[in-house]
Design an enzyme around this catalytic site. Structure first.
Site, PDB file in Angstrom:
ATOM      1  CB  THR A 242      -0.939   0.037   1.225  1.00 50.91           C
ATOM      2  OG1 THR A 242      -0.185   0.293   2.422  1.00 50.91           O
ATOM      3  CG2 THR A 242      -1.696  -1.269   1.372  1.00 50.91           C
ATOM      4  N   GLY A 243       0.365   2.317  -0.588  1.00 48.43           N
ATOM      5  CA  GLY A 243       1.160   3.542  -0.687  1.00 48.43           C
ATOM      6  C   GLY A 243       2.416   3.343  -1.508  1.00 48.43           C
ATOM      7  CB  ALA A 244       3.144   0.812  -4.002  1.00 51.76           C
TER       8      ALA A 244
ATOM      9  CB  SER B  60       6.776   6.755  12.781  1.00 53.35           C
ATOM     10  OG  SER B  60       7.406   7.980  13.085  1.00 53.35           O
TER      11      SER B  60
ATOM     12  CB  SER C 113       5.629   8.638  -4.270  1.00 56.62           C
ATOM     13  OG  SER C 113       4.745   8.825  -3.168  1.00 56.62           O
ATOM     14  N   GLY C 114       7.928   7.594  -2.708  1.00 58.16           N
ATOM     15  CA  GLY C 114       8.594   7.503  -1.422  1.00 58.16           C
ATOM     16  C   GLY C 114       9.091   6.117  -1.073  1.00 58.16           C
ATOM     17  CB  ILE C 115       9.206   4.397   2.216  1.00 55.55           C
ATOM     18  CG1 ILE C 115      10.065   5.447   2.920  1.00 55.55           C
ATOM     19  CG2 ILE C 115       9.545   3.009   2.752  1.00 55.55           C
ATOM     20  CD1 ILE C 115       9.768   5.604   4.400  1.00 55.55           C
TER      21      ILE C 115
ATOM     22  CE1 TYR D 266       2.571   9.510  10.182  1.00 57.29           C
ATOM     23  CE2 TYR D 266       4.176   9.875  11.934  1.00 57.29           C
ATOM     24  CZ  TYR D 266       3.850   9.347  10.702  1.00 57.29           C
ATOM     25  OH  TYR D 266       4.792   8.657   9.980  1.00 57.29           O
TER      26      TYR D 266
END
Length: 324
Positions: A8-10, A171, A12-14, A193
């Site tokens: 998931t969230g693939a 995090s 951009s970024g990490i 967060y």
């Protein structure tokens, strides 16, 4: 048999850096990019296929902040795949961040500068909002949508004779002080967060207790301080122009400043290579980068306060089940 990996969230970024590293490791795997923004997902897929033209890369529209989107996406996954080996829960948001500028500049020239950048403790708050489902947006996106996705994909994740993995991107900002089990959506707080990331650490512990016997293993990673779109949104761009040379200098003296998405994905990639039965369910696996630029992974034990909460009769896992 080819491994099936969903991230998931693939786009951009990490998340995108992880996909690149996974394909470098095993070009035969079947990779599914689960993203909210279709255009960015298409661009990410094109970039991956440019470097790995024979790779099998699928796209899945998924907004983990929307219950309907999660349920629809889960049905699509179950219709497309007969197995799921790795589920990387990487998508996350930090909406409307507010920085205490006075505390920031005070900490910038103090002995606490490394911890300040690493954890944002006493520095960062956010304004949360309600989703169309009536849930707090950060809770829904960073935690509940992923939890619901796991529950819906259990037929693929918990199969007889099959080992599967769930890996959460947490995090260093995941702090016990921001979390209240009686306010699990963080409606009354100002650090949603941090609360959501501590909750994901807690939920990973509970998943291992409930699901290891069914072949599902959960792990948590910390990517270190990484410069992504989420990070850049915390401060005005002119401040980053001033700060970045300082951060690259500080990096010489600390291993938590991974800075690039590729480095931040180190622990995610490392876990892909490990046997889950050999891992410590109470550890958080940290992506670290030495002053000379060497990447490595280091497990760090969960604090006792988290483990005590994990053993409470009413588990966070059971509380979340009440939302289903």
């Amino acid at each position: 048999m080819e491994k099936v990996v969903l991230v998931t969230g693939a786009n951009s970024g990490i998340g995108l850096a992880l996909c690149e590293r996974l394909l470098n490791e095993d070009s035969q795997l079947r990779l599914c990019l689960a993203c909210r923004n279709t255009q960015r997902a298409l661009a990410a897929r094109a970039a991956l296929l440019t470097s790995h033209p024979d790779a099998h890369v699928d796209l899945l529209h998924l907004d983990v902040g929307s219950v309907r989107s999660v349920l629809t996406a889960a049905q699509e996954v179950k219709a497309k795949y007969t197995r799921l080996d790795y589920l990387y829960l990487n998508a996350g948001i930090m909406p409307n961040p507010h920085v205490d500028i006075k505390a920031f500049f005070s900490g910038l020239f103090s002995r606490n500068v490394i911890n300040m950048f690493a954890t944002a403790e006493g520095l960062l708050t956010q304004e949360d909002h309600l989703t169309s489902d009536g849930l707090q947006e950060v809770f829904a996106t960073n935690l509940f949508g992923h939890f619901l996705l796991i529950r819906e994909l259990e037929p693929l994740l918990c199969r007889a004779g099959h080992i599967s993995r769930v890996v959460w991107t947490s995090s260093s900002n995941a702090r016990r002080s921001a979390f209240n089990i009686d306010d699990i959506q963080h409606r009354r707080g100002t650090e949603p967060y941090s609360s959501s990331k501590f909750a994901s650490d807690l939920l990973s512990l509970a998943l291992n207790r409930h699901k290891n016997s069914q072949g599902l293993f959960s792990s948590v990673i910390c990517p270190g301080l990484v410069m992504t779109n989420l990070t850049y949104g915390i401060l005005p761009s002119f401040l980053w122009t001033i700060i970045m040379p300082i951060m690259w200098f500080i990096r010489i003296f600390t291993n938590t400043f991974t800075l690039t998405p590729y480095n931040g994905a180190e622990a995610l990639h490392w876990l892909f290579l490990q046997k889950p039965e050999s891992l410590d369910p109470r550890a958080k696996y940290h992506s670290l980068t030495s002053g000379l630029g060497t990447n490595y992974t280091q497990p760090r034990q969960a604090k006792e306060s988290m483990y005590c909460m994990y053993k409470r009769p009413v588990h966070y896992y059971q509380v979340l089940n009440c939302f289903n």
